[in-house]
Write an enzyme that holds these catalytic residues in place. Structure first.
Site, mmCIF file in Angstrom:
data_model
loop_
_atom_site.group_PDB
_atom_site.id
_atom_site.type_symbol
_atom_site.label_atom_id
_atom_site.label_comp_id
_atom_site.label_asym_id
_atom_site.label_seq_id
_atom_site.Cartn_x
_atom_site.Cartn_y
_atom_site.Cartn_z
ATOM 1 N N LYS A 96 -0.942 -12.629 11.045
ATOM 2 C CA LYS A 96 -1.346 -11.234 10.883
ATOM 3 C C LYS A 96 -2.668 -10.973 11.608
ATOM 4 O O LYS A 96 -2.858 -9.925 12.237
ATOM 5 C CB LYS A 96 -1.476 -10.906 9.389
ATOM 6 C CG LYS A 96 -2.034 -9.540 9.077
ATOM 7 C CD LYS A 96 -1.068 -8.399 9.328
ATOM 8 C CE LYS A 96 -1.750 -7.058 9.068
ATOM 9 N NZ LYS A 96 -0.857 -5.914 9.072
ATOM 10 N N CYS A 120 -7.426 -1.818 9.094
ATOM 11 C CA CYS A 120 -6.781 -3.036 9.614
ATOM 12 C C CYS A 120 -7.404 -3.474 10.942
ATOM 13 O O CYS A 120 -8.170 -4.429 10.982
ATOM 14 C CB CYS A 120 -5.288 -2.802 9.806
ATOM 15 S SG CYS A 120 -4.384 -2.588 8.265
HETATM 16 N N1 LIG Z 1 -2.606 0.940 4.759
HETATM 17 C C1 LIG Z 1 -1.965 0.359 5.741
HETATM 18 O O1 LIG Z 1 -1.538 1.016 6.702
HETATM 19 C C2 LIG Z 1 -1.677 -1.131 5.701
HETATM 20 C C3 LIG Z 1 -0.800 -1.644 6.652
HETATM 21 C C4 LIG Z 1 -0.479 -2.997 6.618
HETATM 22 C C5 LIG Z 1 -1.045 -3.801 5.648
HETATM 23 N N2 LIG Z 1 -1.900 -3.288 4.728
HETATM 24 C C6 LIG Z 1 -2.450 -4.206 3.720
HETATM 25 O O2 LIG Z 1 -2.370 -3.629 2.446
HETATM 26 C C7 LIG Z 1 -3.612 -3.771 1.784
HETATM 27 C C8 LIG Z 1 -3.752 -2.626 0.829
HETATM 28 O O3 LIG Z 1 -3.834 -1.453 1.605
HETATM 29 P P1 LIG Z 1 -3.629 -0.020 0.997
HETATM 30 O O4 LIG Z 1 -3.625 0.911 2.132
HETATM 31 O O5 LIG Z 1 -2.481 -0.004 0.042
HETATM 32 O O6 LIG Z 1 -4.998 0.139 0.176
HETATM 33 P P2 LIG Z 1 -5.400 1.325 -0.761
HETATM 34 O O7 LIG Z 1 -6.865 1.438 -0.691
HETATM 35 O O8 LIG Z 1 -4.563 2.533 -0.491
HETATM 36 O O9 LIG Z 1 -4.984 0.806 -2.202
HETATM 37 C C9 LIG Z 1 -5.592 -0.258 -2.839
HETATM 38 C C10 LIG Z 1 -5.269 -0.147 -4.330
HETATM 39 O O10 LIG Z 1 -5.808 -1.303 -4.974
HETATM 40 C C11 LIG Z 1 -6.346 -0.868 -6.201
HETATM 41 N N3 LIG Z 1 -7.292 -1.836 -6.715
HETATM 42 C C12 LIG Z 1 -8.583 -2.024 -6.359
HETATM 43 N N4 LIG Z 1 -9.118 -3.010 -7.091
HETATM 44 C C13 LIG Z 1 -8.141 -3.458 -7.919
HETATM 45 C C14 LIG Z 1 -8.097 -4.463 -8.911
HETATM 46 N N5 LIG Z 1 -9.155 -5.225 -9.215
HETATM 47 N N6 LIG Z 1 -6.943 -4.647 -9.578
HETATM 48 C C15 LIG Z 1 -5.867 -3.884 -9.303
HETATM 49 N N7 LIG Z 1 -5.852 -2.919 -8.353
HETATM 50 C C16 LIG Z 1 -6.988 -2.705 -7.689
HETATM 51 C C17 LIG Z 1 -6.977 0.466 -5.891
HETATM 52 O O11 LIG Z 1 -7.224 1.230 -7.053
HETATM 53 C C18 LIG Z 1 -5.910 1.073 -4.982
HETATM 54 O O12 LIG Z 1 -4.940 1.790 -5.705
HETATM 55 C C19 LIG Z 1 -4.640 -3.798 2.914
HETATM 56 O O13 LIG Z 1 -5.802 -4.461 2.565
HETATM 57 C C20 LIG Z 1 -3.905 -4.519 3.987
HETATM 58 O O14 LIG Z 1 -4.102 -5.891 3.840
HETATM 59 C C21 LIG Z 1 -2.228 -1.964 4.730
#
Ligand SMILES: NC(=O)c1ccc[n+]([C@@H]2O[C@H](COP(=O)([O-])OP(=O)(O)OC[C@H]3O[C@@H](n4cnc5c(N)ncnc54)[C@H](O)[C@@H]3O)[C@@H](O)[C@H]2O)c1
Length: 460
Positions: free
Chosen positions: A212, A266
């Site tokens: 990744k 990202c």
């Molecule tokens: N957004 C994208 O386009 C994308 C694409 C590919 C991969 N990702 C991966 O997905 C991961 C998450 O991205 P996202 O866009 O969903 O993030 P986001 O910020 O939309 O969501 C993160 C969630 O985690 C929750 N959270 C924070 N601390 C927490 C805890 N201690 N316990 C439980 N929940 C908790 C938050 O309240 C939030 O709802 C990224 O870090 C990345 O690795 C994201």
């Protein structure tokens, strides 16, 4: 099968919906009570994700999808736990594990105690070694339970993009790497049950983690090259966008597009994970789980063997080039206007890209900073963010819209700004407009040019 999804964000919510649609009983866990309440009520808390509203409504309606802020209730009976809580970088560009650590600490004491234990899968993008060393290590330290013997542990990168998650889950191969063969096998079987895409097992968790980082860093470096081309072309008066387009008709050429920088959480973040590892001279554990002696019964290593590394000049230069593009683009606007001192400039789009409500690492920040440093008054407008959310990001929303302005900067050309959108932009409505800066080439120059209005591009 009971699946817990830890982190109900832009990716966790569609993942939970996908798993439920394949017959799993899903429990979402988040510290954000509003998101949990939405899901419990059958509402999708994440806008702009095709197909997810319907899946959430149906799965919450028939009880296959539940959500909670109680970590014990979420994982105590789960056969599979998927972690999708972000790891960002801090102000010093070092990995910031605070959210992931908190999530791991919250669930660790409650993981199911059935024979073999649950399968824990990290999907969050992480520095190499995090799954085995940090996640496995924290659970071992807190509970005395070892990954490999008391529970299975694997990494599987989430490769989807916001706005097309369900589609991407169907078509992008899913990569899986366990901390041992049994973990790999369980993760492979899980994803084959809940996804339609091909599932590819790699040698170990570290290979999957690296894949990744390689994918995202490749894109950052590629964009930096396109940006360097744009700067060279701007000096020569060449239309670099067209040059890139025709260069890419050669099948080995895949040059990306120049712009005002790289945003989102990202692409601008993950190169730092590799850079930091390279500069520390630290690599993944020397003995790969599948080749070396099994680690069953022993806690996973907390310290990583120093086996390789060195400086990362290419990755570091790419980051610096991309981070410098906002100031470069603003410089071109200044050249077009003569000076930016005292000018009023409206940046369209706080989001890092069109159609997505995500402000983290957006080029809007660099653009607003460069405009202010040049003496302009910068307003940031975005139809996806109410004015107070723009202010909460430390930026200034326009007092009214449209308003008299010397220049407009197109940062994220949301569908709402397009002619058919509810916030359709009529450049003539910005009294006194003299230039439109369009670093991402979202507009047709001819559509912008009017008497006294200049189109300013990057590499165009
Ligand atoms: N957004 C994208 O386009 C994308 C694409 C590919 C991969 N990702 C991966 O997905 C991961 C998450 O991205 P996202 O866009 O969903 O993030 P986001 O910020 O939309 O969501 C993160 C969630 O985690 C929750 N959270 C924070 N601390 C927490 C805890 N201690 N316990 C439980 N929940 C908790 C938050 O309240 C939030 O709802 C990224 O870090 C990345 O690795 C994201």
């Amino acid at each position: 099968m009971i699946v817990a999804v830890v982190g109900l964000g832009k990716i966790g919510v569609p993942l939970a919906a996908q798993f439920a649609s394949k017959g799993a009983r899903v429990i979402g866990y988040d510290v954000d009570g509003a998101r949990v309440a939405d899901i419990a009520a059958g509402r999708n808390p994440i806008a702009g994700e095709p197909g997810v509203d319907e899946l959430i409504a149906s799965a919450a309606g028939d009880g296959t999808l539940r959500a909670t802020t109680d970590a014990r209730a979420a994982v105590a009976e789960a056969d599979v736990v998927v972690l999708i809580v972000p790891v960002d970088v801090d102000d010093g560009q070092r990995p910031d594990f605070a959210l992931l650590d908190a999530a791991v600490d919250a669930i660790a004491p409650h993981l199911a105690r059935a024979p073999g234990g649950p399968l824990l899968i990290v999907e969050t993008t992480v520095p190499v070694g995090t799954t085995r060393g940090r996640v496995g290590g924290r659970i071992a330290a807190a509970t005395g339970r070892s990954a490999g013997s008391d529970f299975a542990l694997a990494f599987s990168p989430e490769r989807v993009s916001s706005g097309s998650v369900l589609r991407d889950l169907r078509i992008y191969p899913k990569i899986v790497g366990g901390i041992d063969q049994a973990s790999s096998g369980r993760a492979l079987a899980f994803y084959r049950a809940v996804l339609d895409a091909e599932v590819i097992a790699v040698r170990d968790a570290e290979t999957a983690e690296f894949s990744k980082l390689a994918e995202t860093t490749y894109r950052d470096v590629n964009i930096a090259l396109a940006n360097e081309f744009a700067r060279i072309g701007d000096g020569l008066g060449v239309d670099v966008l067209q040059a890139i387009e025709v260069a890419n008709t050669q099948p080995y050429s895949h040059i990306h597009a120049p712009g005002a920088g790289v945003g989102g959480h990202c692409i601008p973040v993950y190169p730092h994970f590799l850079r930091a590892a390279g500069e520390r001279g630290v690599a993944a554990p020397a003995a790969a789980a599948h080749d070396g002696p099994q680690r069953h019964g022993r806690p996973p290593p907390h310290t990583l063997a120093v086996t390789a590394g060195g400086a990362t000049p290419l990755i570091s230069a790419a980051r610096a080039i991309n981070d410098g593009m906002a100031a470069y683009a603003v410089g071109r606007l200044g050249d077009a206007l003569g000076t930016l001192a005292g000018a009023t400039v409206v940046v369209l789009g706080l989001s890092y890209r069109a159609g997505v409500k995500e402000w983290r690492h957006s080029s809007a920040f660099g653009l607003a900073r460069a405009l202010s440093e040049a003496g302009a008054h910068a307003y940031v407008h975005d139809p996806l963010f109410p004015a107070d959310e723009v202010r909460a990001c430390g930026l200034e929303p326009p007092p009214r819209f449209p308003l008299p302005a010397d220049a407009i900067v197109v940062q994220a050309w949301h569908p709402q700004y397009r002619p058919e959108g509810e916030c359709a932009i009529d450049f003539a409505a910005f009294a006194g407009l003299r230039a439109v800066l369009d670093p991402r080439a979202a507009l047709e120059p001819a559509a912008v040019r009017a008497p006294g209005v200049r189109y300013v591009g990057v590499g165009r």
